[in-house]
Design a protein around this motif. Structure first.
Motif: not given
Length: 154
Positions: A123-150
């Motif tokens: 929401t707010g300033r971080a929100a994407p433009p209308a009609g768009h969405e922000v989706v994690p790439t495979p690199r982001a998904q992998a990084l989050v999996a690693y952080l959660r494994s700690l």
């Protein structure tokens, strides 16, 4: 101990490639040598067996950001939290000096009737433009999996 999952192991490489070690440590200091336990970065000091499944140990040397050794065991450690922290850290930690990693995300038009279930809820300033969405790439998904494994809360 069980090895890291394939996704978490790829995330370990992303963590290394991004240089996260420059700002984060992965070593909970014992009482009397900092406030790590008081800050709830771990229930006990880190010991050598905590790193037995690590290919590369990222102890770190500077704590510009919090220690991440047990970040996967913290109550707030959901995938959504980590994605938002990586994309727009100021939304979770106002005044933080943490850089954003927006290049780990794709801003794309929402497919008619098919929004991604992985889209960030911003929401707010971080929100994407209308009609768009922000989706994690495979690199982001992998990084989050690693952080959660700690998580050395055994």
């Amino acid at each position: 101990p069980a090895p890291l999952s394939g996704l978490a192991d790829r995330g370990r490489m992303v963590y290394q490639d991004l240089g996260c070690i420059a700002c984060h440590t992965q070593q909970v200091r014992r009482d009397g040598f900092g406030g790590d336990i008081t800050r709830q970065w771990g229930a006990r000091q880190s010991v050598s067996r905590d790193y037995i499944r690590e290919k590369t140990v990222f102890l770190g040397h500077s704590r510009l950001g919090p220690d991440l050794r047990n970040v996967g065991g913290r109550a707030y450690a959901t995938p959504d939290y980590f994605y938002q922290l990586l994309y727009a850290p100021e939304t979770l930690a106002p005044g933080s000096n943490k850089p954003d990693y927006r290049f780990l995300f794709e801003v794309r038009p929402i497919r008619p009737g098919q929004p991604s279930p992985h889209a960030l809820k911003l929401t707010g300033r971080a929100a994407p433009p209308a009609g768009h969405e922000v989706v994690p790439t495979p690199r982001a998904q992998a990084l989050v999996a690693y952080l959660r494994s700690l998580n050395d809360t055994y």
